[in-house]
Design an enzyme around this catalytic site. Structure first.
Site, PDB file in Angstrom:
ATOM      1  N   ASN A  32      38.085  50.763  80.966  1.00 45.06           N
ATOM      2  CA  ASN A  32      38.889  51.855  81.557  1.00 45.06           C
ATOM      3  C   ASN A  32      38.545  53.205  80.927  1.00 45.06           C
ATOM      4  O   ASN A  32      39.131  54.219  81.276  1.00 45.06           O
ATOM      5  CB  ASN A  32      40.395  51.555  81.456  1.00 45.06           C
ATOM      6  CG  ASN A  32      40.893  51.553  80.020  1.00 45.06           C
ATOM      7  OD1 ASN A  32      40.153  51.869  79.087  1.00 45.06           O
ATOM      8  ND2 ASN A  32      42.159  51.208  79.838  1.00 45.06           N
ATOM      9  N   ASN A  91      48.631  45.945  76.501  1.00 41.85           N
ATOM     10  CA  ASN A  91      47.165  46.004  76.578  1.00 41.85           C
ATOM     11  C   ASN A  91      46.502  44.723  76.102  1.00 41.85           C
ATOM     12  O   ASN A  91      45.519  44.285  76.691  1.00 41.85           O
ATOM     13  CB  ASN A  91      46.614  47.157  75.719  1.00 41.85           C
ATOM     14  CG  ASN A  91      46.869  48.496  76.369  1.00 41.85           C
ATOM     15  OD1 ASN A  91      47.198  48.571  77.543  1.00 41.85           O
ATOM     16  ND2 ASN A  91      46.698  49.561  75.607  1.00 41.85           N
ATOM     17  N   TYR A 140      49.977  44.175  66.202  1.00 41.99           N
ATOM     18  CA  TYR A 140      48.571  44.008  66.598  1.00 41.99           C
ATOM     19  C   TYR A 140      48.154  42.547  66.411  1.00 41.99           C
ATOM     20  O   TYR A 140      47.640  41.902  67.342  1.00 41.99           O
ATOM     21  CB  TYR A 140      47.692  44.941  65.759  1.00 41.99           C
ATOM     22  CG  TYR A 140      46.222  44.654  65.926  1.00 41.99           C
ATOM     23  CD1 TYR A 140      45.594  44.869  67.142  1.00 41.99           C
ATOM     24  CD2 TYR A 140      45.467  44.150  64.866  1.00 41.99           C
ATOM     25  CE1 TYR A 140      44.245  44.577  67.299  1.00 41.99           C
ATOM     26  CE2 TYR A 140      44.124  43.871  65.024  1.00 41.99           C
ATOM     27  CZ  TYR A 140      43.518  44.079  66.244  1.00 41.99           C
ATOM     28  OH  TYR A 140      42.191  43.785  66.402  1.00 41.99           O
ATOM     29  N   GLY A 283      52.193  47.657  57.342  1.00 44.25           N
ATOM     30  CA  GLY A 283      51.472  46.593  58.066  1.00 44.25           C
ATOM     31  C   GLY A 283      50.182  46.152  57.416  1.00 44.25           C
ATOM     32  O   GLY A 283      49.505  45.263  57.921  1.00 44.25           O
TER      33      GLY A 283
HETATM   34  N1  UFG Z   1      42.532  52.942  54.257  1.00 42.41           N
HETATM   35  C1  UFG Z   1      42.733  54.001  53.392  1.00 42.41           C
HETATM   36  N2  UFG Z   1      42.554  55.273  53.874  1.00 42.41           N
HETATM   37  C2  UFG Z   1      42.179  55.540  55.168  1.00 42.41           C
HETATM   38  C3  UFG Z   1      41.961  54.430  56.037  1.00 42.41           C
HETATM   39  C4  UFG Z   1      42.165  53.146  55.551  1.00 42.41           C
HETATM   40  O1  UFG Z   1      43.084  53.824  52.229  1.00 42.41           O
HETATM   41  O2  UFG Z   1      42.054  56.712  55.542  1.00 42.41           O
HETATM   42  C5  UFG Z   1      42.710  51.570  53.746  1.00 42.41           C
HETATM   43  C6  UFG Z   1      43.735  50.783  54.533  1.00 42.41           C
HETATM   44  O3  UFG Z   1      45.022  51.038  54.065  1.00 42.41           O
HETATM   45  C7  UFG Z   1      43.246  49.360  54.334  1.00 42.41           C
HETATM   46  C8  UFG Z   1      41.732  49.505  54.223  1.00 42.41           C
HETATM   47  O4  UFG Z   1      41.495  50.880  53.912  1.00 42.41           O
HETATM   48  O5  UFG Z   1      43.727  48.863  53.131  1.00 42.41           O
HETATM   49  C9  UFG Z   1      41.015  49.179  55.509  1.00 42.41           C
HETATM   50  O6  UFG Z   1      41.650  49.865  56.566  1.00 42.41           O
HETATM   51  P1  UFG Z   1      41.024  50.034  58.002  1.00 42.41           P
HETATM   52  O7  UFG Z   1      41.941  50.922  58.781  1.00 42.41           O
HETATM   53  O8  UFG Z   1      39.603  50.427  57.891  1.00 42.41           O
HETATM   54  O9  UFG Z   1      41.041  48.562  58.599  1.00 42.41           O
HETATM   55  P2  UFG Z   1      42.233  47.487  58.631  1.00 42.41           P
HETATM   56  O10 UFG Z   1      41.990  46.519  57.536  1.00 42.41           O
HETATM   57  O11 UFG Z   1      43.557  48.106  58.706  1.00 42.41           O
HETATM   58  O12 UFG Z   1      42.023  46.828  60.058  1.00 42.41           O
HETATM   59  C10 UFG Z   1      40.772  46.390  60.510  1.00 42.41           C
HETATM   60  C11 UFG Z   1      40.799  46.328  62.009  1.00 42.41           C
HETATM   61  C12 UFG Z   1      41.741  45.289  62.454  1.00 42.41           C
HETATM   62  C13 UFG Z   1      41.484  43.968  61.775  1.00 42.41           C
HETATM   63  C14 UFG Z   1      41.422  44.124  60.300  1.00 42.41           C
HETATM   64  C15 UFG Z   1      41.027  42.812  59.714  1.00 42.41           C
HETATM   65  O13 UFG Z   1      41.175  47.584  62.552  1.00 42.41           O
HETATM   66  O14 UFG Z   1      41.557  45.126  63.835  1.00 42.41           O
HETATM   67  O15 UFG Z   1      40.473  45.125  59.981  1.00 42.41           O
HETATM   68  O16 UFG Z   1      40.715  42.878  58.376  1.00 42.41           O
HETATM   69  F1  UFG Z   1      42.453  43.105  62.053  1.00 42.41           F
END
Ligand code: UFG
Length: 324
Positions: A32, A91, A140, A283
């Site tokens: 989309n 979604n 999510y 989360g």
């Molecule tokens: N983080 C920071 N600063 C930022 C961004 C992220 O400290 O600006 C930290 C987050 O708090 C987390 C880690 O870096 O501890 C990784 O964060 P991301 O946002 O890069 O990724 P997530 O682990 O939250 O999520 C990703 C995907 C999800 C998936 C997950 C599985 O977006 O779809 O990995 O590990 F489920």
């Protein structure tokens, strides 16, 4: 062989379209374009369509008549899902149900699903095996667990076969620099760090320094997009060769803390960008690292880019030279 890809204009989908195209598959992308880019679709045709439009979806699927479907289209931000859960259930869960009903109607019975390590929540055992209980701690992760349960039931009831790939933290870009991650307000750590190095943001925030980890910051298993895309190819070929329904973790089996990733990003870019420590992000689990032995042993997956600096290097190259 005809493969339908939903979300093929997005970050992960477009890398899979590229690898399928290179291997000679006939691909059709449905997207989309809410977060995807038409320029990212390097092979096959793009049909701009939202999965909530079931009638149009039926027409497209009937006329293309795919041998298998790979389903990437989804919303993907943990923090956003905490603030706006209904968006995620619409979604990620309801629209997937639409798609599955249409596939059922047309007898399409091979399906690859983009799942996530977020289905495990705060796993008790790390590295995490696929048998770890599913206890998602954010909407999510829950939106993806619901789909996994639906797939399991469909597989038992209809002879439908699927592979669910639970992604850990995907990063990096096409080594040739043609495609990469491109979101308006990227929230992922590596992209955010590189945009800060580039000067798009004033500083990078480290979310939480009081986690029960050696340096107090959260640990993740970062997997290069090319290796993840290849996991989809081996999973597809497994299903095409009559493989049974199954679930696989996609990661390298070891993790890096947020601080380690920040240091690697500074090293690769050569820029000492500003960093500020702040509170935990809602989360977020403390540690997510995959046990990937099932994928390696059962599907003979051979990762090639298990190197955090190489991952960041390809992402940095994309960030500096991206075309969309
Ligand atoms: N983080 C920071 N600063 C930022 C961004 C992220 O400290 O600006 C930290 C987050 O708090 C987390 C880690 O870096 O501890 C990784 O964060 P991301 O946002 O890069 O990724 P997530 O682990 O939250 O999520 C990703 C995907 C999800 C998936 C997950 C599985 O977006 O779809 O990995 O590990 F489920």
């Amino acid at each position: 062989m005809k493969i339908l890809i939903t979300g093929g204009a997005g970050y992960i989908g477009s890398h899979v379209v590229k690898q399928l195209g290179e291997k000679g598959y006939d691909v059709l992308t449905i997207d989309n374009l809410s977060t995807g880019h038409k320029e990212a679709v390097l092979y096959g045709r793009l049909e701009v369509l939202d999965l909530s439009n079931k009638e149009k979806l039926k027409e497209v699927i009937k006329s293309f008549s795919p041998d298998a479907v790979m389903h990437f289209a989804a919303s993907i931000e943990v923090a956003e899902s905490v603030k706006n859960p209904l968006k995620y259930y619409r979604n990620n869960t309801a629209n997937t149900l639409n798609l599955l009903e249409v596939l059922q109607e047309f007898g399409i019975d091979k399906f690859i699903f983009s799942s996530t390590a977020a289905v495990y929540g705060e796993p008790e055992n790390v590295p995490v095996k696929e048998t770890e209980p599913l206890n998602p701690i954010n909407p999510y992760g829950k939106s993806k667990v619901f789909v996994e349960k639906i797939l399991e039931d469909m597989s038992n009831a209809y002879g439908f076969r699927y592979v669910s790939l639970r992604y850990f933290n995907v990063a990096g870009a096409d080594p040739q620099g043609r495609i990469g991650q491109s979101y308006k307000n990227a929230t992922h750590l590596i992209t955010r760090a590189l945009k800060t190095a580039k000067g798009e943001y004033k500083k990078l925030y480290i979310f939480g320094t009081d986690y029960p980890t050696p340096d107090g910051t959260a640990i993740r298993d970062y997997i290069h997009i090319e290796d993840l895309a290849n996991a989809h190819i081996v999973a597809l070929e497994y299903l095409l060769n009559s493989g049974e329904s199954s679930v696989f973790n996609c990661g390298y089996g070891h993790g890096y803390s947020v601080r380690e990733v920040v240091e690697a990003a500074k090293k690769v870019t050569g820029i000492d960008f500003p960093v500020e420590e702040t509170d935990r992000r809602p989360g977020d689990p403390a540690i997510l690292v995959a046990d990937n032995s099932k994928l390696v042993n059962n599907l003979n997956w051979k990762p090639k880019y298990d190197d955090i600096e190489y991952i960041i290097k390809t992402a940095w190259n994309w960030e500096l030279n991206k075309k969309f």
